[in-house]
Design an enzyme around this catalytic site. Structure first.
Site, PDB file in Angstrom:
ATOM      1  N   CYS A 123      -5.235   1.005   6.484  1.00  0.00           N
ATOM      2  CA  CYS A 123      -5.434   2.457   6.444  1.00  0.00           C
ATOM      3  C   CYS A 123      -6.723   2.851   5.725  1.00  0.00           C
ATOM      4  O   CYS A 123      -7.059   4.026   5.661  1.00  0.00           O
ATOM      5  CB  CYS A 123      -4.232   3.143   5.803  1.00  0.00           C
ATOM      6  SG  CYS A 123      -4.057   2.842   4.044  1.00  0.00           S
ATOM      7  N   CYS A 137       0.290   3.238   3.566  1.00  0.00           N
ATOM      8  CA  CYS A 137       0.736   2.744   4.873  1.00  0.00           C
ATOM      9  C   CYS A 137       1.791   1.648   4.792  1.00  0.00           C
ATOM     10  O   CYS A 137       2.356   1.253   5.810  1.00  0.00           O
ATOM     11  CB  CYS A 137      -0.458   2.240   5.679  1.00  0.00           C
ATOM     12  SG  CYS A 137      -1.094   0.641   5.115  1.00  0.00           S
ATOM     13  N   CYS A 157      -8.294  -5.430 -10.007  1.00  0.00           N
ATOM     14  CA  CYS A 157      -7.917  -4.377 -10.947  1.00  0.00           C
ATOM     15  C   CYS A 157      -7.498  -3.169 -10.103  1.00  0.00           C
ATOM     16  O   CYS A 157      -8.337  -2.491  -9.530  1.00  0.00           O
ATOM     17  CB  CYS A 157      -9.156  -4.082 -11.797  1.00  0.00           C
ATOM     18  SG  CYS A 157      -8.901  -2.890 -13.064  1.00  0.00           S
ATOM     19  N   CYS A 192       0.851  -1.191   0.000  1.00  0.00           N
ATOM     20  CA  CYS A 192       0.000   0.000   0.000  1.00  0.00           C
ATOM     21  C   CYS A 192       0.887   1.240   0.000  1.00  0.00           C
ATOM     22  O   CYS A 192       1.794   1.355   0.819  1.00  0.00           O
ATOM     23  CB  CYS A 192      -0.883  -0.021   1.247  1.00  0.00           C
ATOM     24  SG  CYS A 192      -1.840   1.485   1.480  1.00  0.00           S
ATOM     25  N   CYS A 224      -7.382  -1.124   1.433  1.00  0.00           N
ATOM     26  CA  CYS A 224      -6.346  -1.588   2.355  1.00  0.00           C
ATOM     27  C   CYS A 224      -6.974  -1.716   3.743  1.00  0.00           C
ATOM     28  O   CYS A 224      -7.614  -0.790   4.223  1.00  0.00           O
ATOM     29  CB  CYS A 224      -5.200  -0.592   2.378  1.00  0.00           C
ATOM     30  SG  CYS A 224      -3.980  -0.935   3.666  1.00  0.00           S
TER      31      CYS A 224
HETATM   32 ZN    ZN Z   1      -2.738   0.998   3.557  1.00  0.00          ZN
END
Ligand code: ZN
Length: 127
Positions: A92, A45, A112, A42, A89
């Site tokens: 976060c 984060c 995607c 990510c 995610c």
């Molecule tokens: Zn994250």
């Protein structure tokens, strides 16, 4: 996650995608034709989200047939008059992209994902 901190850390476009559920223009992302071995984290984060072994060829956005399931959250998304499943995610809450049911076997899934939501890391040993 501190929004002000994230605004500083991310580019305007990255912030728009991750925190305001934006989408990068199709075919423009840096990870579309990318086949290095490693993991995708990510961008907000740093949590591990996807692995290169699950990536498959696509021409609009980076696509994966599987995800690190405990690190993502799925949520129904009915914006833009479509019925889609949004991928977030789990740490976060950032928007990553959408998942569709037309991917390759054995999962049949196509995650995607926006390139700008991800950070590639070559080392695969770090959990
Ligand atoms: Zn994250």
């Amino acid at each position: 996650m501190d929004e002000e901190e994230l605004k500083e850390k991310l580019s305007e476009e990255e912030y728009r995608i991750l925190r305001e559920s934006g989408t990068e223009a199709p075919g423009t992302g840096e990870y579309i034709d990318y086949d290095e071995e490693g993991i995708y984290r990510c961008k907000a984060c740093g949590q591990k989200l996807f692995q290169s072994e699950d990536k498959f060829s696509s021409n609009k956005w980076p696509s994966f047939k599987d995800a690190v399931m405990e690190n993502i959250e799925l949520q129904e998304d009915q914006s833009h008059g479509m019925n889609r499943v949004e991928v977030l995610c789990s740490q976060c809450g950032s928007h990553l992209g959408h998942v569709f049911d037309d991917g390759p076997q054995p999962t049949g899934k196509r995650y995607c994902i926006n390139s700008k939501a991800l950070n590639f890391e070559e080392d695969n040993s770090d959990p």
